[in-house]
Design an enzyme around this catalytic site. Structure first.
Site, PDB file in Angstrom:
ATOM      1  N   ARG A  56     -33.880   2.998  20.477  1.00  0.00           N
ATOM      2  CA  ARG A  56     -34.554   2.606  19.073  1.00  0.00           C
ATOM      3  C   ARG A  56     -34.325   4.490  19.377  1.00  0.00           C
ATOM      4  O   ARG A  56     -34.702   5.299  19.704  1.00  0.00           O
ATOM      5  CB  ARG A  56     -35.847   1.687  18.592  1.00  0.00           C
ATOM      6  CG  ARG A  56     -36.210   1.201  20.212  1.00  0.00           C
ATOM      7  CD  ARG A  56     -37.278   2.232  20.680  1.00  0.00           C
ATOM      8  NE  ARG A  56     -38.370   3.169  19.610  1.00  0.00           N
ATOM      9  CZ  ARG A  56     -38.343   4.445  20.174  1.00  0.00           C
ATOM     10  NH1 ARG A  56     -37.938   4.786  21.141  1.00  0.00           N
ATOM     11  NH2 ARG A  56     -39.107   5.392  19.111  1.00  0.00           N
ATOM     12  N   GLY A  57     -35.416   4.626  17.324  1.00  0.00           N
ATOM     13  CA  GLY A  57     -35.241   6.711  17.511  1.00  0.00           C
ATOM     14  C   GLY A  57     -33.909   6.758  16.776  1.00  0.00           C
ATOM     15  O   GLY A  57     -33.377   6.045  17.057  1.00  0.00           O
ATOM     16  N   ALA A  58     -34.612   7.562  15.593  1.00  0.00           N
ATOM     17  CA  ALA A  58     -33.947   7.805  14.752  1.00  0.00           C
ATOM     18  C   ALA A  58     -32.308   8.500  15.677  1.00  0.00           C
ATOM     19  O   ALA A  58     -31.438   7.778  15.182  1.00  0.00           O
ATOM     20  CB  ALA A  58     -34.101   8.632  13.265  1.00  0.00           C
ATOM     21  N   ARG A  99     -29.739  -1.096  11.179  1.00  0.00           N
ATOM     22  CA  ARG A  99     -31.353  -0.701  10.808  1.00  0.00           C
ATOM     23  C   ARG A  99     -31.128   0.414   9.729  1.00  0.00           C
ATOM     24  O   ARG A  99     -29.808   0.524   9.296  1.00  0.00           O
ATOM     25  CB  ARG A  99     -31.735  -0.556  11.742  1.00  0.00           C
ATOM     26  CG  ARG A  99     -32.467  -0.976  13.002  1.00  0.00           C
ATOM     27  CD  ARG A  99     -33.060  -1.122  14.211  1.00  0.00           C
ATOM     28  NE  ARG A  99     -34.359  -0.390  13.268  1.00  0.00           N
ATOM     29  CZ  ARG A  99     -35.343   0.395  14.001  1.00  0.00           C
ATOM     30  NH1 ARG A  99     -35.004   0.395  15.067  1.00  0.00           N
ATOM     31  NH2 ARG A  99     -37.009   0.297  13.695  1.00  0.00           N
ATOM     32  N   ASP A 243     -37.790   8.924  10.338  1.00  0.00           N
ATOM     33  CA  ASP A 243     -36.797   8.309  10.321  1.00  0.00           C
ATOM     34  C   ASP A 243     -35.795   8.500   9.552  1.00  0.00           C
ATOM     35  O   ASP A 243     -34.922   8.809   9.228  1.00  0.00           O
ATOM     36  CB  ASP A 243     -36.619   6.589   9.978  1.00  0.00           C
ATOM     37  CG  ASP A 243     -36.964   6.569  11.476  1.00  0.00           C
ATOM     38  OD1 ASP A 243     -38.062   7.121  12.491  1.00  0.00           O
ATOM     39  OD2 ASP A 243     -36.188   5.901  12.317  1.00  0.00           O
ATOM     40  N   LYS A 254     -42.784   5.688  11.666  1.00  0.00           N
ATOM     41  CA  LYS A 254     -43.448   4.093  12.299  1.00  0.00           C
ATOM     42  C   LYS A 254     -44.565   4.778  11.177  1.00  0.00           C
ATOM     43  O   LYS A 254     -45.451   5.567  10.794  1.00  0.00           O
ATOM     44  CB  LYS A 254     -43.601   4.988  14.013  1.00  0.00           C
ATOM     45  CG  LYS A 254     -43.978   3.869  14.276  1.00  0.00           C
ATOM     46  CD  LYS A 254     -43.374   2.527  13.975  1.00  0.00           C
ATOM     47  CE  LYS A 254     -41.970   2.376  14.829  1.00  0.00           C
ATOM     48  NZ  LYS A 254     -41.330   1.250  13.773  1.00  0.00           N
TER      49      LYS A 254
END
Ligand code: MRU
Length: 352
Positions: A56-58, A99, A243, A254
């Site tokens: 995860r994490g852009a 996502r 993001d 977030k």
């Protein structure tokens, strides 16, 4: 998805590994308690891992997707020979649906697609090379971003950060956490206050894991403690990642970031967003147009798989929010700093 241990040194900057002819992702759902990898051999397996937040994490999502395209290229060429292009379309779609908010995913897929158009013969070697190049470029960009962001911080400051934006969330070094790592190495930061980041606890589980390994002093706080921490004094900056940044400078990040920005403005604390230019989406005019992912109610109603909420309660779980550009003091990219972002400054920065 099958978990496995790999005989490699586990660290945040090598959470995405091409190993033994497959993509291996350090399973971020299990950190910090277990250091296990998930092996992905197809685009579908990669998309499942992204959706489940193994990775995860852009920027990390974009890099993983690029490896996913390489896996798809291998599979479709083996299955369909010269007709691989048509078969690969469905893989690109599956990856795109994993996502919705991180624009880096769509940026990476568009980048890979443009390379696919030029390929004659077996598409796997050039697409694996492309994924590796994106991965290495992200690491290099984060180093540059770290220098630009650190230069904004006066020595001796403590900072607040939110979520996880480190090596785990990127190709290495990190965006906001990259700025923090660089600034700490330069003696500009003496302490980090990290929001635990409910409901998924990226701060408590991942940011604290990374900072402790780097010997950077970190104090975790409940998310609701951040405004009181600013009121207590000694905080130079709030530093976060993103993001997606809209063309007018509105920033999706977030859930909880918007509240931090409001509190920072009230207390005269600087608010810095560190993100590569691939996070800026010129096609999204304002924050209102950014698709905000909503995840399952269980993430809020439970903690570590254990129900904590009263039976019968429902939950609202948007996992990102939008901070208006007017609350952002600086956006830091690999190209430099955009102060007080607005549409003109963003456009100028992108075309520079
Ligand atoms: O839901 P996540 O953990 O993927 O959310 C990650 C964030 O919000 C990060 O702050 C953002 O992707 C920037 S990471 C360099």
């Amino acid at each position: 998805m099958r978990s496995l241990t790999l005989d490699v040194a586990v660290n945040a900057d090598s959470a995405i590994l091409w190993h033994d002819d497959a993509l291996h992702l350090l399973d971020q759902r299990r950190l910090p308690l277990r250091e296990l990898f998930i092996r992905c051999e197809s685009a579908v397996e990669t998309a499942v891992a992204i959706r489940a937040m193994v990775v995860r994490g852009a920027p990390a999502i974009g890099i993983a997707a690029a490896y996913g395209v390489a896996l798809a290229a291998r599979q479709r060429f083996q299955e369909s020979g010269a007709h691989w292009r048509r078969a690969l379309e469905s893989d690109l779609e599956v990856l795109a649906e994993s996502r919705p908010t991180a624009v880096n995913l769509f940026w990476a897929l568009a980048h890979c697609r443009s390379r696919l158009d030029d390929i004659q013969g077996d598409p796997f070697p050039p697409m694996l090379a492309e994924a590796r190049a994106l991965h290495a470029a992200d690491r290099a960009m984060n180093r540059r971003m770290g220098e630009f962001g650190a230069a904004l911080i006066e020595s001796g400051a403590a900072v607040i950060t939110h979520c996880n934006t480190g090596g785990l969330a990127t190709g290495g070094h990190g965006t906001a956490l990259g700025v923090i790592r660089t600034a700490f190495a330069q003696g500009r930061i003496d302490r980090v206050f990290a929001d635990e980041t409910r409901p998924w606890l990226q701060g408590a589980r991942l940011t604290a894991w990374e900072l402790v390994r780097d010997d950077i002093p970190v104090a975790l706080m409940a998310d609701g403690a951040a405004a009181a921490r600013m009121a207590a004094g000694g905080i130079g900056w709030v530093i976060v990642g993103s993001d997606r940044i809209a063309a007018n400078g509105d920033v999706a990040n977030k859930i909880g970031t918007y509240a931090l920005a409001l509190a920072a403005r009230h207390h005269g604390v600087g608010f810095m967003v560190a993100a590569p230019t691939s996070t800026i989406d010129p096609e999204t005019p304002t924050g209102d147009a950014i698709p905000i992912e909503t995840r399952s109610a269980e993430e809020v109603l439970e903690c570590a798989g254990q129900r904590v909420a009263a039976e019968g309660a429902d939950a609202w779980n948007p996992v990102f929010d939008v901070t208006p550009a007017a609350l952002v003091d600086a956006i830091v990219t690999e190209k430099g700093v955009i102060r007080n972002p607005d549409p003109e400054r963003i456009a100028q920065h992108l075309s520079a």
